[in-house]
Design a protein around this motif. Structure first.
Motif, PDB file in Angstrom:
ATOM      1  N   ARG A 299      12.001 -40.248   2.210  1.00 22.75           N
ATOM      2  CA  ARG A 299      11.888 -38.998   1.440  1.00 22.75           C
ATOM      3  C   ARG A 299      13.085 -38.813   0.519  1.00 22.75           C
ATOM      4  NH1 ARG A 299      11.791 -35.403   6.488  1.00 22.75           N
ATOM      5  NH2 ARG A 299      12.298 -33.745   4.977  1.00 22.75           N
ATOM      6  N   PHE A 300      14.169 -39.554   0.789  1.00 28.78           N
ATOM      7  CA  PHE A 300      15.414 -39.322   0.069  1.00 28.78           C
ATOM      8  C   PHE A 300      15.956 -40.562  -0.640  1.00 28.78           C
ATOM      9  CE2 PHE A 300      15.214 -36.531   3.820  1.00 28.78           C
ATOM     10  CZ  PHE A 300      15.149 -35.303   3.172  1.00 28.78           C
ATOM     11  N   VAL A 301      15.320 -41.698  -0.469  1.00 26.97           N
ATOM     12  CA  VAL A 301      15.771 -42.917  -1.150  1.00 26.97           C
ATOM     13  C   VAL A 301      14.551 -43.760  -1.486  1.00 26.97           C
ATOM     14  CG1 VAL A 301      16.138 -44.149   1.046  1.00 26.97           C
ATOM     15  CG2 VAL A 301      17.324 -44.915  -1.013  1.00 26.97           C
ATOM     16  N   ASP A 302      14.549 -44.372  -2.656  1.00 22.76           N
ATOM     17  CA  ASP A 302      13.435 -45.216  -3.058  1.00 22.76           C
ATOM     18  C   ASP A 302      13.360 -46.451  -2.168  1.00 22.76           C
ATOM     19  OD1 ASP A 302      12.930 -43.419  -5.089  1.00 22.76           O
ATOM     20  OD2 ASP A 302      14.062 -44.570  -6.585  1.00 22.76           O
ATOM     21  N   ALA A 303      12.144 -46.911  -1.926  1.00 25.74           N
ATOM     22  CA  ALA A 303      11.934 -48.024  -0.997  1.00 25.74           C
ATOM     23  C   ALA A 303      12.684 -49.271  -1.416  1.00 25.74           C
ATOM     24  CB  ALA A 303      10.440 -48.325  -0.870  1.00 25.74           C
TER      25      ALA A 303
END
Length: 344
Positions: A299-303
């Motif tokens: 939810r807070f960092v791109d994969a």
């Protein structure tokens, strides 16, 4: 690294019982001389095999050739007297007998470079190598020469940079600096700690990481965590400045911690090495538990900027426990990759 959610360990792996005392943070060697040299290389190969068998994507030496993540590096420096020991407060948390800085510190020869070359010959996988960070080094000895934590940190940063450049030349893909002190000395972190860390990484073209944790699963750290309340917000102090720093990867401790996930927003744009394995318990995480932590972090960092890892080093654990935890981490990462439409 092209694989999505590449897995790694944050530091140490347990040493074989024939090499050193098992399940011990600062184990004594059971071999000497050439037998010890050969034994450490054998242990390094075993640690590599454990990682490869589990499916770890970014491998390391498991710190098999060192007794301790800081003091083994210090042992190779001039100006540090291990015979002259003093009792000092470590991380403002517990007392320990430590060596003394009695003169100008210098690196007279490479410390881990030959070990790194040996590991590089064993595998084509990307390699990560851990070094102690300048501030944590300062906090792990007694200084009677410089009279300033900052001055000593800058000297250590220079020395670490010399070592890091040679490790990169030996084929290391990621240099990780361990800075648990960043979770304690907040004013120093922002005054000079991050600047000293950047000096240690100066001129490197490989990726760089800073590992900031709440410590191994030893009594002093476990008891300290009990005093931190319902939310652990220590990362809030360092993350804004680290987001602006030249360090590529920021690590944090998540599994079974009370770190609010939204603090990851403070390092938006950086790669994040997130701890999904608790090293303070023998309980084996399930792959689904690992996957659930990763889902929350996403939810807070791109994969494509997320790297699953362990909370900290695994030296105090048994080898069987560590292997099982590595397997769970890799299986959990695979679950989330599949949910993201990646089959590997």
């Amino acid at each position: 690294m092209t694989i999505l959610l590449p897995t790694s360990t944050a530091g140490s792996l347990p040493k074989p019982s024939w090499l050193a005392e098992p399940e011990t943070l600062w184990p004594a060697w059971k071999l000497q001389g050439k037998e010890l040299d050969a034994g450490r290389q054998d242990a390094l190969r075993l640690a590599l095999d454990d990682q490869l068998q589990a499916g770890i994507d970014i491998v390391s030496d498991g710190e098999q050739t060192r007794q301790h993540f800081v003091t083994t590096f210090l042992e190779h420096l001039s100006g540090v007297d291990f015979a002259k020991r003093q009792t000092t407060r470590i991380r403002d948390r517990y007392d320990a007998s430590v060596p003394t800085v009695t003169g100008a510190v210098n690196r007279t020869k490479p410390v881990f470079v030959e070990d790194a070359k040996f590991l590089r010959r064993q595998t084509t996988q990307p390699i990560k190598w851990a070094l102690p960070g300048p501030m944590t080094m300062v906090d792990t000895l007694y200084d009677e020469y410089y009279g300033s934590r900052e001055k000593l940190a800058w000297e250590f940063a220079r020395i670490l940079n010399e070592e890091a450049r040679e490790l990169e030349a030996a084929g290391v893909d990621i240099i990780q600096f361990d800075e648990p002190a960043f979770n304690v000395f907040f004013d120093e972190v922002n005054d000079w700690g991050i600047a000293a860390l950047e000096r240690a990484a100066e001129g490197l073209t490989c990726e760089t990481a800073v590992h900031i944790c709440y410590g191994y699963g030893i009594d002093a750290n476990t008891e300290w965590k009990k005093t931190l309340g319902s939310e652990w917000r220590q990362y809030e102090e360092a993350f804004p400045a680290l987001q602006k720093s030249k360090i590529d990867i920021i690590s944090l401790e998540c599994q079974n911690s009370r770190v609010p996930m939204d603090l990851i927003e403070l390092v938006r744009g950086k790669k994040v090495m997130v701890g999904v394995i608790d090293v303070a318990t023998d309980r084996i995480e399930t792959p689904e538990e690992v996957a659930d932590t990763l889902r929350k972090v996403l939810r807070f960092v791109d994969a494509d900027r997320l790297q699953p890892s362990t909370n900290c080093g695994m030296a105090p654990l048994s080898r069987d426990t560590a292997r099982a935890k590595l397997n769970a981490m890799c299986a959990g990462a695979k679950i989330v990759r599949q949910e993201l439409g990646v089959n590997k």
